[in-house]
Write an enzyme that holds these catalytic residues in place. Structure first.
Site, short mmCIF file in Angstrom:
data_model
loop_
_atom_site.label_atom_id
_atom_site.label_comp_id
_atom_site.label_asym_id
_atom_site.label_seq_id
_atom_site.Cartn_x
_atom_site.Cartn_y
_atom_site.Cartn_z
N PRO A 283 20.07 -26.43 7.55
CA PRO A 283 20.01 -24.88 7.53
C PRO A 283 20.26 -24.05 6.09
O PRO A 283 21.00 -24.67 5.47
CB PRO A 283 21.08 -24.36 8.58
N TYR A 325 6.28 -11.92 1.94
CA TYR A 325 5.89 -11.85 3.20
C TYR A 325 6.04 -11.02 4.05
O TYR A 325 6.47 -11.18 5.29
CB TYR A 325 6.46 -13.17 3.85
N CYS A 352 5.77 -1.49 -11.76
CA CYS A 352 4.31 -1.31 -11.76
C CYS A 352 3.47 -1.93 -10.89
O CYS A 352 2.72 -2.56 -11.56
CB CYS A 352 3.88 -1.04 -13.16
C1 LIG Z 1 13.51 -24.47 2.86
C2 LIG Z 1 14.00 -25.72 3.58
C3 LIG Z 1 14.95 -25.67 4.56
C4 LIG Z 1 15.89 -24.51 4.88
O1 LIG Z 1 15.09 -23.37 5.49
P1 LIG Z 1 15.70 -22.16 6.22
O2 LIG Z 1 14.74 -21.46 6.78
O3 LIG Z 1 16.50 -21.53 5.02
O4 LIG Z 1 16.77 -22.67 7.22
C5 LIG Z 1 15.47 -26.90 4.95
N1 LIG Z 1 14.71 -27.96 4.58
C6 LIG Z 1 13.69 -28.11 3.71
C7 LIG Z 1 13.03 -29.44 3.45
C8 LIG Z 1 13.38 -26.83 3.18
O5 LIG Z 1 12.33 -26.91 2.37
#
Ligand SMILES: *Cc1c(COP(=O)(O)O)cnc(C)c1O
Length: 423
Positions: A283, A325, A352
């Site tokens: 996470p 996004y 800008c």
């Molecule tokens: C970005 C990423 C995460 C974490 O994603 P979250 O949406 O911030 O929880 C976990 N594993 C990998 C490989 C990522 O690139």
């Protein structure tokens, strides 16, 4: 008034406080815009996450690209979490923050030879490899090392997730990972490799996912592969299931740690009950996003047709998610008044670019005026790490709030600092 999304955030005497620290007093000492983080909230998020996943014996590696400030890394690392990294720079930061090398996973679709060498020299715990080409390069570079290198192959499980199209990563046609059939072939080809120990499967299906079902489907695909490999006497010792757990940005939708932990554990227990390797999740956002704010000052309320503009001193270079996004961050006044009601404004920054727009038609208290402080909520993840100095703006400071005190954990990066690189 909007719910505040975070029990560490509240109004006291009509002043917005993070923990018991008054944000307007921080703004007297730190130039706006600045990011403020609640230490207590980070620790609460970490503890909730640990409790939910530990109940099913699942390990946690913080995906540090969400926020890689050294103080935040030390705080999260002090709770015993490992990290997931996506660059040599992140590995350097993790080591500087005292994360044990063994607890570092290196993910990423385009690792350079220099980055792989740095990771090998650091002795990190695991490489998550995303292509045959990368595996070949790693195999060559690993020959200079005595320890066998632990490798997981990142599989693209081809599941649809309901999130913004710019943050899905686990469907066909996506640059990340490889199809299961290719992973299977690579496991066979590398079964007797002298320096690479292919022993894991990895996935990461996207970000800000608010539904647990795609995790079940994706884990199921990894488990099918695990079974096929097991039948060929190739053992999977680590299932790395990535992150992506959604948080509430004000629309009431999120994914609870315990729900996703239960779906993962149920899927494994049903489909491969004899699995006895490690399970890992990564996470990022869900540990840090709601612990952070971006505090900003109103430069002008510009009267205009069809709608007036609230022009802030924060811009897309401080909070890029809306431009990148179409993300929405709730915005609250730091000084709370009940009297005047609201009117609908377009909330923009001074840069800008027309995409320097945080929200359109957004309810702002009627009495908001120039010089007032406002705070964007849920700005702890993917905000300061994406900040830049476009339009030659200073890079905002970060402060860590602990009860009624705060500490500057990144000073503002000024034009003098930046110009020094151009001597
Ligand atoms: C970005 C990423 C995460 C974490 O994603 P979250 O949406 O911030 O929880 C976990 N594993 C990998 C490989 C990522 O690139």
């Amino acid at each position: 008034m909007t719910t505040l999304l975070n029990e560490q955030l509240n109004y006291r005497d009509n002043q917005l406080q993070l923990e018991s620290c008054n944000l307007s007093s921080v703004a007297q000492q730190v130039p706006t815009p600045f990011y403020g983080y609640s230490k207590a909230r980070i620790l609460q998020n970490t503890a909730r996450c640990q409790a939910a996943f530990a109940a099913h014996n699942i390990d946690i590696h913080y995906a540090m690209k969400a926020n890689s400030n050294l103080h935040i890394l030390r705080l999260i690392g002090s709770q015993g979490l490992g990290v997931d990294t996506v660059s040599a720079g992140e590995i350097q930061r993790a080591i500087a923050a005292g994360i044990p090398a063994e607890q570092i996973i290196f993910s990423g679709v385009g690792k350079s030879a220099a980055e792989i060498r740095l990771a090998l020299n650091t002795g990190i715990g695991q490489f998550n490899v995303e292509s045959a080409e990368e595996l070949a390069l790693l195999g060559t570079l690993a020959q200079a090392h005595t320890q066998p290198v632990k490798v997981a192959l990142r599989v693209n499980p081809d599941v649809a997730v309901n999130t913004h199209r710019h943050i899905t990563t686990g469907t066909r046609g996506n640059k990340f990972g490889m199809p299961p059939e290719q992973a299977l072939q690579l496991f066979r080809d590398y079964a007797d490799h002298s320096c690479l120990n292919l022993c894991g499967l990895a996935m990461h299906i996207g970000s800000q996912i608010c539904d647990a079902a795609p995790y079940g489907q994706a884990v199921s695909r990894l488990l099918a592969l695990t079974k096929t490999l097991e039948a060929e006497d190739i053992h999977i010792l680590c299932l790395d299931l990535g992150g992506g757990f959604g948080i509430d940005y004000g629309n009431g939708r999120s994914l609870s740690f315990s729900e996703v932990a239960a779906v993962i554990a149920d899927t494994i227990n049903t489909e491969v009950p004899e699995y006895d390797g490690k399970v890992v999740v990564e996470p990022g956002r869900s540990l840090i996003a709601d612990a952070g704010l971006l505090v900003t000052r109103v430069n002008f309320v510009k009267e205009a047709e069809p709608r007036p503009f609230l022009i802030l001193d924060a811009a897309m270079n401080d909070l890029m998610r809306p431009a990148l996004y179409q993300a929405e961050h709730p915005l609250l006044p730091v000084r709370h008044t009940d009297d005047g009601g609201f009117r609908q404004l377009d909330v923009v920054g001074p840069v800008c670019e027309s995409t320097d727009t945080f929200a359109r038609d957004y309810p702002v208290p009627n009495d908001v005026q120039a010089d007032d402080l406002m705070a964007f909520l849920c700005a702890g993840a993917y905000c300061s790490v994406m900040s830049n100095s476009y339009n030659s703006r200073d890079i905002a400071a970060e402060v860590l709030i602990d009860q009624d005190t705060f500490q500057v954990i990144r000073r503002p990066v000024s034009q003098d600092d930046l110009m020094a690189f151009e001597d």
